[in-house]
Design a protein around this motif. Sequence first.
Motif, mmCIF file in Angstrom:
data_model
loop_
_atom_site.group_PDB
_atom_site.id
_atom_site.type_symbol
_atom_site.label_atom_id
_atom_site.label_comp_id
_atom_site.label_asym_id
_atom_site.label_seq_id
_atom_site.Cartn_x
_atom_site.Cartn_y
_atom_site.Cartn_z
ATOM 1 N N ILE A 124 -3.270 12.582 -3.927
ATOM 2 C CA ILE A 124 -3.619 11.923 -5.188
ATOM 3 C C ILE A 124 -3.302 10.423 -5.138
ATOM 4 O O ILE A 124 -3.292 9.748 -6.163
ATOM 5 C CB ILE A 124 -2.931 12.591 -6.393
ATOM 6 N N GLU A 125 -2.995 9.931 -3.949
ATOM 7 C CA GLU A 125 -2.861 8.478 -3.712
ATOM 8 C C GLU A 125 -1.671 7.843 -4.408
ATOM 9 O O GLU A 125 -1.724 6.687 -4.810
ATOM 10 C CB GLU A 125 -4.162 7.762 -4.127
ATOM 11 N N CYS A 126 -0.581 8.557 -4.564
ATOM 12 C CA CYS A 126 0.570 7.982 -5.274
ATOM 13 C C CYS A 126 1.338 6.995 -4.400
ATOM 14 O O CYS A 126 2.086 6.165 -4.910
ATOM 15 C CB CYS A 126 1.499 9.074 -5.799
ATOM 16 N N GLY A 127 1.231 7.135 -3.074
ATOM 17 C CA GLY A 127 1.893 6.172 -2.182
ATOM 18 C C GLY A 127 3.374 6.423 -1.939
ATOM 19 O O GLY A 127 4.036 5.631 -1.273
ATOM 20 N N HIS B 24 4.213 6.733 1.754
ATOM 21 C CA HIS B 24 4.129 5.463 2.468
ATOM 22 C C HIS B 24 5.393 4.637 2.276
ATOM 23 O O HIS B 24 5.995 4.167 3.231
ATOM 24 C CB HIS B 24 2.909 4.663 1.999
ATOM 25 N N PHE C 6 -1.254 2.443 5.161
ATOM 26 C CA PHE C 6 -1.773 2.375 3.788
ATOM 27 C C PHE C 6 -2.942 1.407 3.770
ATOM 28 O O PHE C 6 -2.795 0.246 4.134
ATOM 29 C CB PHE C 6 -0.628 1.908 2.876
ATOM 30 N N ARG D 272 -7.394 4.512 -2.234
ATOM 31 C CA ARG D 272 -6.202 4.294 -1.412
ATOM 32 C C ARG D 272 -6.094 5.425 -0.395
ATOM 33 O O ARG D 272 -6.200 6.593 -0.754
ATOM 34 C CB ARG D 272 -4.961 4.279 -2.301
#
Lengths: 424, 442
Positions: free
Chosen positions: A346-349, A352, A365, A373
Motif C-alpha cells: 500500500i506504499e506506506c514506505g 524503506h 524507493f 511509489r
Amino acid sequence: MADLRCTIAGIDSINPFWLASAPPTDKYANVVRAFEAGWAGVVWKTLGEDPPVINVSSRYGGHFGSNRSVIGFNNIELISDRPLEVNLREIEQIRREWPDRVIIGSMMARVDEQAWKELAIKIAASGVHGIELNLGCPHGMCERDMGSAIGQVPEMIEQTTRWVREAVDIPVFTKLTPNITDILWSAQAAKAGGAHAISLINTVNSVISVDLDAMAPNPIVDGKGSHGGYCGSAVKPIALHMVAEIARSPETQGVDISAIGGIESWRDAAEFISLGANALQVCTAAMLYGFRIVDDMIDGLSSFMDSKGYRTIDDFRGLAIKNTVNWNELNMNFDTKAFIDQEACIECGRCHIACEDTAHQAIAFEVAEGGKRTFTVVDEDCVGCNLCAIICPVPDCIEMRPVKNDLPYLTWPEHPKNPLGDTK
Amino acid sequence: MAHHINKTGCAKISAAQFFDDLHRPLDGLMAVKEADHCLYCYDAPCIQACPTSIDIPTFIHQIRTGNMSGAARTILSENIMGGTCARACPTEVLCEQACVHHEGGNKTVEIGLLQRHAIDHLMAAGGSHPFSRAADTGRHIAVVGAGPAGLSFAHRAAMLGHKVSIYEAKSKPGGLNEYGLAAYKMVNDFAAREVEFLLGIGGIEIYYDKALDSSLTLDNLQAQHDAVFIGIGLGGTNGLGLDGEDLGGVMDAIDFIEDIRQTGDLSAIRLGEDIIVIGGGNTAIDAAVQAKKLGAQNVTLAYRRGEEQMGATAFEVDLARQNGVMVRLWSKPMAVQGNAAVTSMTFEHTVLKGGKLTGTGETYDIACDLALKAIGQKLEGDGLDGLTINDGKLKVSETCETSIKGVFAGGDCVRSGEDLTVQAVEDGKQAAIAVDAWLKNN
C-alpha cells in the motif's frame, strides 16, 4: 473435535487451561465463576500461615500500547489476606460441588521445616489435588524472606520442595521465579527436591511506569511506589525461553511443566505446548477480559489441532523442542531475502525508512510520474534480517524467501572463518 | 421534518445556536483509536496532497504519544488556520484521498477530525500563543483583506519580525470563514475565535470597513508601507444573464449564507417554501443544505452538467441528498418568471456532445419563491488599476509579486490552486516568506 484433556503430575484435567494463583482465584465466588466459564482448574491464591497478611490500597499498574491496549501489567499485592480456615473451607466446598475440576493449593511460609510441613498438611486435608510452592513473588513477601527470596537460592528451592514432598502424599508443583540468572539451576533444584511438576514463570520484577506529576512509580500508595511483579503479554517471550530451556536441557527434560507467562490466546497456549508444557496457567488475560476468554482459548486450540490433524495435546506437545537449539548449531549457509508483493503493497514506505535508517539500505524507493511509489528489495544488500517483514502493516505483504544455494549445513564451530576452530 | 425557521415564533435564534456541528468531534477514546489507524508512512502521500504540506504522520504520532500541544504546533506551523481547514477542507479529495489505506481499499484515516482534535485541544487549553516573533525588522507591511490569505500572510510576516497592518472591507475579520462557509461547519463562532488566536502572535493591527477605493489606494499603501499584500478574494459574483434576474427573491447564494451566518435572528432570513439553488460547487451545497435545515419545503439544486463535473465533492453532494435536497443534473437555467418576485424558473436539459455542453431543446419549469445563484465568483473591486489581470485573476510571479513592484497577492484573487481556504492559507504563507526575502534587498 480434538481431545483437549491433559495430565500433569498425574492429575487429569478436562482441558489444559487453569487459572494461576492470583486475585482471580482468591475466593469461592471467583473460582465458581471460573469453573462455570469453563476453566479446568485453579491454583488457589497463595495461602500463608495465620495471621493473614494485610494488603495496601492501590495495587496494580499497566504498561500500555499506543491504543491503550494493556501489553504488560504489574502488581504489588501480597498473598491471600483472608484467614487460612476460611480459604480451606471454601476449597472443600468447591471440591464437592465441582468434582471434575482441579484445585491446587498454592502456599508459602517462612524458611522453617515445621512451618512448611504443617501448612502443607492443612492444605492437603482440604482435598486439593496438589500443592504449589510459591517461590516467586518478587515484591513484599520476599522482604519477609519468602517468595523470590527462597526461589533465588537453588538450595532453598530443593529444601522447601523436599519438605512438602515429605509432608504430603499429593503431587507437588514448585513454582519458579524468573528473577534469576539461569532458570536451569532453579529447575534442577526443584527436580532434586522431588517436585512432580515445575510451574513457571512467576512475575518479573519491575517498575511499571513513573507518574510524572507525582514523581513516583506506579502503582502509587500515598505518594510512594514499590517494585512489583510484571506479567501479561509482554513477559510471554521470557516465559517461552525458560520453558524451552527446561524442556531441552538433558538435566531437566521430561519434568512436567505447568507453563505460565503472558498466555492470552489459544495461539500462546499452543506455543507453550509445542515447547513441552503439559498444562497452562493464565492470570492477566482473565483479569483484563474476564473469565469468558477461555471460550476462545478452548475453541481456538481445538480448531488449530483439527487443522493440523492433532487428535490429542500429546500429539504436538514438545514438537518444537528439537528445533530449539543453541546459536552455534544454526546453519551459517542459510540465506533468506525479503520479497515485497507489489500487488499487496500500500506504499506506506515503512519498510524503506526502517531499512534505510537502521539496517542495510536494501529497499529502494522510487516515485513514478503520477505519484506511484514503488519499494523494491535490493537482493545484494538484503541480509534477511526480517525487520521489514516485521514492521510492514500489511499481513503477508513482505515474505522472507529462502535462497536456494545448494550449500551444506555449516555451523559456526565448523565455519572456515571461525578463528577458534570448532571449539567456540 | 424540521420546523420552518420563519414560523417557529420562538425567541430570536442565531445560526451559532441553531446549527449542529456537521461532524461529531472525536472524543479521547476515538482520537487514540483513529491515531492508531495511521501507519506513520514515510514521505507520506497525505503531506503532498495537503496544499499547506502539514506533516500529517508526525502530528498524528504526537496525538498517539499524548503530546497534544505538540501535535497542534506541528499543524499550525504549516497552516495557522488548521482549525478551519480541519472543519471545511474537502479532505476526501485532499489528504484523506492520498492516505495509503485508500490504496489498500480500507477506511482511510480521519485526518480532518484528528487535526481538529489537536487544534481544539490547544485552543481550549488557552495559554500563550504557540509561536514567537523574530526580532523586530523595522519593516511595515500592508495587507488588503482579512480573509484566510491575508491573515495567514500577516501571521507569518509577524513571525518573521515585520509589523503588519490589515485593511478589511467588512466589519469583521475572517473573510469567507466568517461569511461564506455553512454555519454547520463553523459552529460556536469558530472563525472569530480562530482569528483571535491567530492575532495572539502580536504585531498585527486590523482596520475595518476599509476597502481599496479612492480613499485607500495602492499608491497610498505603498507610500506608507515597505510592501503590500493583496488578499481580497473574489468580491463579485457571476450572473445568469437572464431577464428577470433582478426580480425579488433572486439572490446570490453567498449573500444568503452571509445573512445566515451574521444574523442574530434566523427567522428574519428570507426563506421561502420552494427554493432553487443554481450551481454545483460547495457554495451551492452550503446554501441548499442550510435552506433545508432551516425548514424550506422543497430545495432543488440545479446544475447544468453531470455529477462528475461538479465542483463540490461526492461527500458534499451526498450530504445535500441526505438532507432532502433534490439534485437535478444536466439542467441549464433558461428563464426566470414572476412579476414583482420570482415564481418559477425554466430549465433546459443538456447533454455533452463531442465534449461540448448542448441544450436538447426540452425544457421544464420549477416553481420557486427563492432562487439562489451559486455559479461562481469573480474578481471585482475598485483600486486594482495598474495590476495585470489574466483570465479573471491577478497575475503574480513565482514569488507572488504582482505586476506592480512591491505589491504581492495570494488567495482566491490569484490563480494558484483550487479556491479553498487551505490554498489561500498556503498562498499567504508563501507570499510572506517571499516578501521577507524581497525586503532584504529592497
